[in-house]
Design a protein around this motif. Structure first.
Motif, PDB file in Angstrom:
ATOM      1  N   PHE A 168      40.543  39.886  34.642  1.00 29.28           N
ATOM      2  CA  PHE A 168      39.877  38.591  34.523  1.00 29.28           C
ATOM      3  C   PHE A 168      38.377  38.743  34.333  1.00 29.28           C
TER       4      PHE A 168
ATOM      5  N   ARG B  68      57.007  34.422  42.044  1.00 28.03           N
ATOM      6  CA  ARG B  68      56.626  34.275  40.647  1.00 28.03           C
ATOM      7  C   ARG B  68      55.987  35.557  40.117  1.00 28.03           C
ATOM      8  N   ALA B  69      55.199  36.208  40.971  1.00 25.43           N
ATOM      9  CA  ALA B  69      54.536  37.440  40.544  1.00 25.43           C
ATOM     10  C   ALA B  69      55.520  38.609  40.515  1.00 25.43           C
TER      11      ALA B  69
ATOM     12  N   SER C 252      44.589  30.781  46.261  1.00 23.38           N
ATOM     13  CA  SER C 252      44.940  29.357  46.216  1.00 23.38           C
ATOM     14  C   SER C 252      46.388  29.149  45.768  1.00 23.38           C
TER      15      SER C 252
ATOM     16  N   ARG D 205      39.954  41.296  40.656  1.00 26.24           N
ATOM     17  CA  ARG D 205      39.907  40.579  39.381  1.00 26.24           C
ATOM     18  C   ARG D 205      39.584  41.529  38.236  1.00 26.24           C
TER      19      ARG D 205
ATOM     20  N   ALA E 117      47.828  28.916  43.139  1.00 28.75           N
ATOM     21  CA  ALA E 117      47.835  28.563  41.724  1.00 28.75           C
ATOM     22  C   ALA E 117      49.234  28.316  41.181  1.00 28.75           C
ATOM     23  N   LEU E 118      50.044  27.584  41.924  1.00 28.00           N
ATOM     24  CA  LEU E 118      51.352  27.191  41.391  1.00 28.00           C
ATOM     25  C   LEU E 118      51.149  26.103  40.348  1.00 28.00           C
ATOM     26  N   PHE E 119      52.039  26.065  39.355  1.00 28.19           N
ATOM     27  CA  PHE E 119      51.915  25.033  38.318  1.00 28.19           C
ATOM     28  C   PHE E 119      52.461  23.717  38.864  1.00 28.19           C
ATOM     29  N   PRO E 120      51.597  22.713  39.041  1.00 29.17           N
ATOM     30  CA  PRO E 120      52.044  21.489  39.720  1.00 29.17           C
ATOM     31  C   PRO E 120      53.085  20.701  38.928  1.00 29.17           C
TER      32      PRO E 120
ATOM     33  N   PHE F 128      50.705  42.872  35.118  1.00 35.46           N
ATOM     34  CA  PHE F 128      50.395  42.938  36.539  1.00 35.46           C
ATOM     35  C   PHE F 128      50.737  41.594  37.164  1.00 35.46           C
TER      36      PHE F 128
ATOM     37  N   PHE G  53      47.263  34.556  43.822  1.00 36.23           N
ATOM     38  CA  PHE G  53      45.940  34.014  44.067  1.00 36.23           C
ATOM     39  C   PHE G  53      45.840  33.472  45.491  1.00 36.23           C
TER      40      PHE G  53
ATOM     41  N   VAL H 128      44.375  40.349  29.798  1.00 32.30           N
ATOM     42  CA  VAL H 128      45.166  40.039  30.991  1.00 32.30           C
ATOM     43  C   VAL H 128      46.662  39.961  30.692  1.00 32.30           C
TER      44      VAL H 128
ATOM     45  N   PHE I  71      49.866  38.806  39.882  1.00 36.08           N
ATOM     46  CA  PHE I  71      48.665  38.431  40.635  1.00 36.08           C
ATOM     47  C   PHE I  71      49.009  37.263  41.549  1.00 36.08           C
TER      48      PHE I  71
END
Ligand SMILES: Nc1ncnc2c1ncn2[C@@H]1O[C@H](COP(=O)(O)OP(=O)(O)OP(=O)(O)O)[C@@H](O)[C@H]1O
Ligand SMILES: [Mg+2]
Lengths: 353, 274
Positions: free
Chosen positions: A52, A146-147, A83, A47, A85-88, A77, A81, A72, A79
């Motif tokens: 972050f 996505r990254a 979790s 992080r 962290a996809l956008f629902p 870069f 995660f 950031v 990243f």
């Protein structure tokens, strides 16, 4: 020259100092893993690199530029995660396109690059789905796509496989490695799974309480760990107290407390201390034969204690002159409790820390 | 078998609603379309022909909309801030936010009269600082009504938004930033669309509340700034014109329904999904 360079960085949460005078160098194109027990500061390091959290002290140099204070969103870069962290509220396609849209990439090119990337991660048919309609492994691949699609200068992965089952983990880590090599993306990979880390990394940094104890190739860390902590962490379960007798270029001689002589390869000596610990894996100790001559070098007498079945081998707790040792033996014969045995510790397999 | 028994559980509630809500409601509505010869909409035409009524109707709509907008603008950042604090502090903030709801609306309106009145706190301060020479007219106008309504309904907006926002994972914001979004962009592209459900609930609550509020406009608006609800009361209780009162009430209900539907439709567009 190193692409990424953390110089004497310190990070603290309140009074809790997590990283202290932390240093890390990473070459362009390398995949470097941060390996260590829970709470040792792996996520914190990642992080910090991602921007972050801010360092209290020290510098972060990237590509010869000072990145310490770069926000950031200006770092470029990728990243991933833990979790995901996809956008629902966005479809798989729009999730992956998110970074490109922010960069004002032309529509046609966005479509092309997103579909290409989804193809690479094997999700081309899923572009219209929403995150909650995907399995864990598929979500992980979307997060990766996505990254990656923004062609990041650095890829940061925080235990990306920890939510997956064993089979999928193996498949995914091979996939990650393949993509990483194909695109030649410098990568920092956090994990506490040793096998996973050894299998995909160019270099491994073993961390303990906010310090990198050993940074090297997986092979070197596996064969020749530099510190007791690292040795223990990578499976050297036996430690014997030794003191130096004579040091030579090729082979050196040590004595155990009860006068046993141990010869060791000098390249396996990682500390100059007079009294030192000889470390060895259970599977490298050989059970030679019952009782007998104690004058031999690199041998110990012992009495077999509890034994357990590991599948490929039996593992014995052997009570020796220098303490209890874990020893693996093949399945041809199972030694009984109380049986006298002689152990042989090959000199090229012992590591001094 | 079991299912039928379950429906029985609904019965008391349904009877209560039917007897005390739907029956009076429909009889009120029916009243408004009953003419000498069968059903007619003539009373509604009369209403929309009367420019006095129209102006009050438009004012009511306008005040409700302005109140809703202000509540959104004040509520959104507040709710976001509250939702990002840790659990313990959050409870305290929410307590503070709903505090206005714990007193009666009469008391609250009176306190605004104290603040905004001719000799009220605001005027006293401005006069003493020589910023103005004579007291501003802050009370008994639309401004006073909006102030009172925002104060009254902001907690509802904040509560609805916090409820949704506290479930938005902080990782999402960070993911957006790592993909190149500034904080503001990330907020607009991720937090906002995910908050839309809360925004809708909040807006509907604030809008319907403001459209139908009686005490606040009565006390803070006085006779200069009449709204639909005060007009209904006047017609029914002072003029004993129950027909007109019923027409006004029905129009109020219909307006609420229509605007609620529009807000709902809009939400689909805002959140960009389905
Ligand atoms: N936000 C925070 N506030 C306070 N302390 C924190 C915070 N995040 C982490 N820590 C502490 O910092 C230390 C390092 O945490 P970190 O998350 O980096 O560990 P980790 O190596 O990633 O562990 P794991 O393998 O369990 O994920 C831990 O002792 C943790 O309790
Ligand atoms: Mg972690």
């Amino acid at each position: 020259m190193a692409l990424l360079n953390l110089k004497d960085v310190s990070v603290a949460y309140g009074d809790n100092v997590v990283l202290k005078d932390f240093n890390l160098n990473i070459k362009k194109g390398d995949l470097v893993s941060l390996l260590g027990p829970s709470g040792c500061g792996k996520t914190t390091t990642l992080r910090l690199i991602g921007g972050f959290i801010q360092a209290n002290k020290g510098k972060f140099i990237f590509n010869d530029k000072d990145y310490t204070k770069v926000p950031v969103h200006k770092r470029e870069f990728g990243f991933v995660f833990q979790s995901y962290a996809l956008f629902p509220h966005l479809s798989v396609f729009d999730n992956v396109a998110f970074g490109l849209k922010l960069r004002k990439t032309p529509k046609g090119e966005i479509k092309k690059r997103v579909m290409e990337m989804l193809d690479i991660v094997g999700l081309a048919d899923y572009s219209k789905r929403y995150p909650k309609e995907l399995s864990g492994g598929q979500r992980q691949r979307v997060a990766l796509a996505r990254a990656l699609v923004i062609k990041p200068d650095l890829l940061l992965l925080d235990e990306p496989l920890s939510n997956l089952d064993a089979k999928l983990r193996v498949k995914m880590r091979v996939g990650i490695r393949k993509i990483q090599k194909e695109l030649n993306i410098t990568t920092v990979y956090v994990t506490h799974d040793q096998e996973e880390c050894f299998s995909i990394s160019d270099k491994v940094a073993v961390m303990n309480e906010g310090v990198i104890e050993h940074l090297d190739t997986p092979q070197n860390i596996y064969d020749n760990p530099k510190t007791e902590f690292v040795a223990n962490f990578v499976g050297f379960e036996n430690f014997i107290d030794l003191s130096l007798q004579s040091k030579n270029e090729d082979i050196s001689t040590y004595n155990s407390k009860n006068g046993r002589v141990f010869k060791v390869k000098s390249t396996n000596i990682n500390s100059n201390k007079e009294t030192i610990k000889g470390a060895i894996r259970p599977e490298e100790i050989k059970i030679v034969n019952k009782g007998g001559d104690n004058k031999d070098e690199n041998t110990l007498d012992g009495i077999v204690g509890i034994s357990t079945f590991l599948g490929k081998e039996y593992q014995y707790m052997v009570d020796t002159e220098v303490g209890k040792l874990l020893v693996n033996g093949n399945t041809n014969k199972r030694y009984k409790e109380g049986e006298k045995v002689k152990l042989y510790l090959p000199k090229e397999k012992m590591v001094l820390v | 078998m079991k299912n039928k028994a379950n429906y029985l559980l609904l019965l008391p509630g349904l009877i209560l609603l039917g007897l005390f809500l739907f029956v009076p409601l429909f009889s009120t509505i029916f009243q408004t379309i009953r003419g000498k010869e069968g059903l007619t909409l003539v009373k509604y035409f009369d209403f929309f022909k009367d420019s006095y009524y129209i102006s009050i109707y438009l004012r009511t709509l306008k005040l409700a909309l302005i109140t809703t907008l202000i509540a959104v603008m004040l509520g959104f950042p507040t709710a976001y801030y509250i939702s990002r604090t840790n659990k313990k502090v959050r409870g305290l903030y929410i307590m503070l936010a709903v505090f206005p709801l714990l007193t009666s609306s009469v008391v609250r309106s009176f306190s605004w009269m104290v603040i905004l009145g001719r000799n009220g706190i605001v005027n006293t301060i401005l006069l003493n600082l020589n910023i103005i020479n004579e007291p501003l007219k802050l009370l008994y106008n639309e401004f006073a009504i909006v102030v009172g309504l925002v104060y009254l309904f902001l907690p509802l907006m904040i509560m609805s938004l916090v409820g949704v926002m506290e479930n938005i994972d902080n990782d999402l914001m960070e993911a957006a930033e790592s993909l190149g979004a500034s904080r503001l962009k990330a907020f607009i592209k991720v937090i906002f669309p995910l908050s839309v459900p809360g925004l809708i609930v909040g807006s509907v609550l604030v809008f319907t509340g403001s459209l139908t509020a009686y005490t606040t406009p009565q006390l803070l608006g006085g006779s200069n700034a009449k709204v639909l609800s005060t007009l209904v009361y006047q017609n029914a209780m002072s003029l004993f014109d129950w027909d007109t009162a019923s027409v006004l009430a029905t129009i109020m209900i219909l307006t609420t329904l229509i605007v609620t539907t529009i807000i709902n439709k809009l939400s689909g567009k805002l959140s960009g999904k389905r």
